[in-house]
Motif scaffolding. Sequence first.
Motif, short mmCIF file in Angstrom:
data_model
loop_
_atom_site.label_atom_id
_atom_site.label_comp_id
_atom_site.label_asym_id
_atom_site.label_seq_id
_atom_site.Cartn_x
_atom_site.Cartn_y
_atom_site.Cartn_z
N UNK A 193 31.85 34.37 35.67
CA UNK A 193 33.12 35.08 35.71
C UNK A 193 33.12 36.01 36.92
N UNK A 194 34.11 35.84 37.78
CA UNK A 194 34.18 36.61 39.02
C UNK A 194 35.54 37.29 39.08
N UNK A 195 35.56 38.56 39.46
CA UNK A 195 36.82 39.29 39.66
C UNK A 195 37.34 38.99 41.05
N UNK A 196 38.59 38.55 41.13
CA UNK A 196 39.22 38.24 42.41
C UNK A 196 40.33 39.23 42.69
N UNK A 197 40.53 39.53 43.96
CA UNK A 197 41.59 40.43 44.39
C UNK A 197 42.88 39.62 44.51
N UNK A 198 43.88 39.98 43.72
CA UNK A 198 45.16 39.29 43.75
C UNK A 198 46.11 39.98 44.72
N UNK A 199 46.28 41.29 44.56
CA UNK A 199 47.15 42.05 45.45
C UNK A 199 46.74 43.53 45.37
N UNK A 200 47.23 44.29 46.32
CA UNK A 200 46.99 45.72 46.36
C UNK A 200 48.34 46.40 46.21
#
Length: 106
Positions: free
Chosen positions: A86-93
Motif C-alpha cells: 500500500x503506497x500513498x500517492x499525491x493526487x493534488x495540492x
Amino acid sequence: MPEMNYNKKLRGWSLRDAAEAGQLLEVTCQFCRTTYRFIPRDLLKLTKDVSLDRLASRFRCVRCNRGDYMSLKVVQIWGSETGKLTVRRLIRVDMVKKPVWEDGVL
C-alpha cells in the motif's frame, strides 16, 4: 548483523537519490505503529531535495496526530512485492486562503 547507525547512512542519501534508485520511503509512527509508504517523486513536488535524516521530522501521523515518534526507512522494491504494498500517492495540492485581520483606528 543489524546496522549500528542507520541515521548516519540516511544523512548521505537525499530524496532525489532515492527517487532515482526507485526506492520507497517507509514512515512509521512508533507511538501507534502505523506505517505509511511514499514515492519520493511525489514528495519532491512538495518540498525541496533534502537529506533523508531530516525528512522524518516533517511528517505527522494521521491516526494519532503526533510528529515526535516518526521514523523513516528506505525500502527497495522487489518483484514479488509489486502489487501488494500500500503506497500513498499525491493526487493534488489544495491551497487554503486564510484571512488575517488587524484592528485599526478609522
